[in-house]
Scaffold this motif. Structure first.
Motif, short mmCIF file in Angstrom:
data_model
loop_
_atom_site.label_atom_id
_atom_site.label_comp_id
_atom_site.label_asym_id
_atom_site.label_seq_id
_atom_site.Cartn_x
_atom_site.Cartn_y
_atom_site.Cartn_z
N TYR A 42 83.35 34.47 -111.56
CA TYR A 42 84.54 34.78 -110.75
C TYR A 42 85.77 34.04 -111.29
CZ TYR A 42 81.53 36.65 -106.96
OH TYR A 42 80.64 37.36 -106.22
N LYS A 96 89.55 35.15 -112.78
CA LYS A 96 90.83 34.69 -112.20
C LYS A 96 91.72 34.11 -113.30
CE LYS A 96 88.63 33.73 -107.75
NZ LYS A 96 88.12 32.76 -106.78
N LEU A 105 92.87 25.92 -105.76
CA LEU A 105 91.74 26.68 -105.21
C LEU A 105 90.45 25.91 -105.52
CD1 LEU A 105 91.31 30.40 -106.25
CD2 LEU A 105 89.45 28.78 -106.48
N VAL A 106 89.69 25.57 -104.50
CA VAL A 106 88.38 24.95 -104.70
C VAL A 106 87.35 26.06 -104.53
CG1 VAL A 106 86.75 23.18 -103.93
CG2 VAL A 106 89.24 22.77 -103.74
N GLN A 107 86.64 26.36 -105.60
CA GLN A 107 85.72 27.50 -105.56
C GLN A 107 84.53 27.20 -104.65
OE1 GLN A 107 86.44 30.40 -106.95
NE2 GLN A 107 84.50 31.46 -106.62
N LEU A 108 84.21 28.13 -103.77
CA LEU A 108 83.07 28.02 -102.86
C LEU A 108 81.94 28.92 -103.35
CD1 LEU A 108 85.10 28.27 -99.52
CD2 LEU A 108 84.40 26.20 -100.75
N ASP A 146 94.19 30.70 -101.59
CA ASP A 146 93.07 31.47 -101.02
C ASP A 146 93.40 31.95 -99.61
OD1 ASP A 146 90.80 31.66 -102.72
OD2 ASP A 146 90.33 29.54 -102.40
N PHE A 154 92.66 30.11 -97.01
CA PHE A 154 91.50 29.66 -96.23
C PHE A 154 91.83 28.50 -95.29
CE2 PHE A 154 88.11 30.76 -99.75
CZ PHE A 154 88.36 32.10 -99.55
N THR A 213 91.17 41.49 -104.62
CA THR A 213 91.18 40.10 -104.15
C THR A 213 91.92 39.22 -105.16
OG1 THR A 213 89.10 40.39 -102.96
CG2 THR A 213 89.68 38.14 -103.56
#
Ligand code: GUN
Length: 285
Positions: free
Chosen positions: A49, A53, A95-98, A120, A122, A265
């Motif tokens: 992912y 990006k 962005l902290v990837q989850l 994000d 979030f 997205t």
């Protein structure tokens, strides 16, 4: 009836061209938009992912840095890093990837990101603004779904929209977004453990984000409905959406079975990044 395909590849490409034009204008004024991503530990899906990006960033002139931390990184060290990135004026999005490794408290990490850099969408502040109906950074997948439905002129005002899936990344924020003033959909939020899914039968729009293959079948929808598959699964090495094959013969619009909304997205992530950069530039940093 044979459904019109809600393929989003062209629209995502159009949005990236819009981002590129805004990036050019920022760079002309001496501002270089920048995205920082943080990945903790090795996670093949997250790595894939993130690679997309960063490729999108490069394609539109956004500078980016991919930070990869050791899987054993402590909560305190990650919070320290986020605090430093938050105060660096050259970084406009963070962005902290989850998902994060289990020993980390994801909610606390997401809440530590500066809401102005939370591309994000979030952060609780941005989700709260969405709930209030005030301006904030919108979560990327819900924003991308709304963009796709509006671009394809799927009517929403006063129409019955059933959302399947109540996650904090797609289902719940999407319900808030579509029921907002000005969009005015009549939203019903259901999930994989709902006792009664019969609302789907009369819905004008069905959006499924449960991640269960073939969760929505032709027998469940009304003829002519618009059906959007957000959840994806991997079956026999192939990516499949929540929407069964037979839906295409009955729906008015349907997303491709092997497609994903990932490009929408990512396009909305970069729209958020460029808006965050413009906002920072207006404030003089
Ligand atoms: N993990 C899967 N999708 C996403 C996303 O859009 N953002 C972040 N931060 N993590 C994810």
């Amino acid at each position: 009836m044979c459904a019109v395909s809600l393929d989003s590849a062209d629209l995502a490409a159009t949005r990236l061209r819009e981002v590129a034009a805004r990036v050019s204008e920022l760079r002309r004024r001496g501002v270089q938009p920048h995205l920082t991503t943080v990945l903790v530990g090795a996670h093949p899906a997250s790595e894939a992912y993130l690679a997309r990006k960063h490729a999108d960033c490069e394609a539109v002139g956004i500078a980016s840095e991919a930070m990869v931390l050791d899987a054993g990184t402590s909560q305190a060290d990650l919070l320290d890093l986020i605090a430093r990135l938050n105060t660096d004026p050259a970084r406009h999005g963070l962005l902290v990837q989850l998902p994060l490794p289990d020993h980390l408290d994801s909610d606390a990490i997401v809440a530590a990101v500066d809401p102005a850099k939370d591309v994000d969408g979030f952060h609780p502040v941005n989700l709260g603004r969405l709930l209030w109906g005030s301006d904030g950074i919108l979560p990327c997948t819900p924003a991308g779904i709304l963009d796709l439905l509006q671009a394809r002129q799927v009517p929403l005002a006063g129409r019955k929209v059933v959302i399947l899936g109540r996650g904090s990344i797609v289902g719940r924020p999407l319900a808030m977004l579509l029921s907002r003033k000005g969009i005015d959909a009549d939203v019903c939020l259901l999930h994989s453990r709902s006792g009664d899914l019969s609302a789907i039968a009369s819905a004008d729009v069905v959006i499924s984000a449960v991640g269960i293959p073939d969760f929505v079948t032709a027998g469940m929808i009304r003829p002519g409905a618009a059906v959007v598959g957000v959840g994806i699964s991997h079956v026999g090495g192939q990516m499949v959406s929540d929407i069964a094959d037979d839906v295409a013969a009955k729906a008015g619009f349907v997303t491709p079975r092997h497609g994903s909304l990932g490009a929408m997205t990512r396009a909305h992530l970069l729209l958020n990044l460029v808006a965050a950069t413009e906002a920072a530039a207006r404030k003089g940093h």
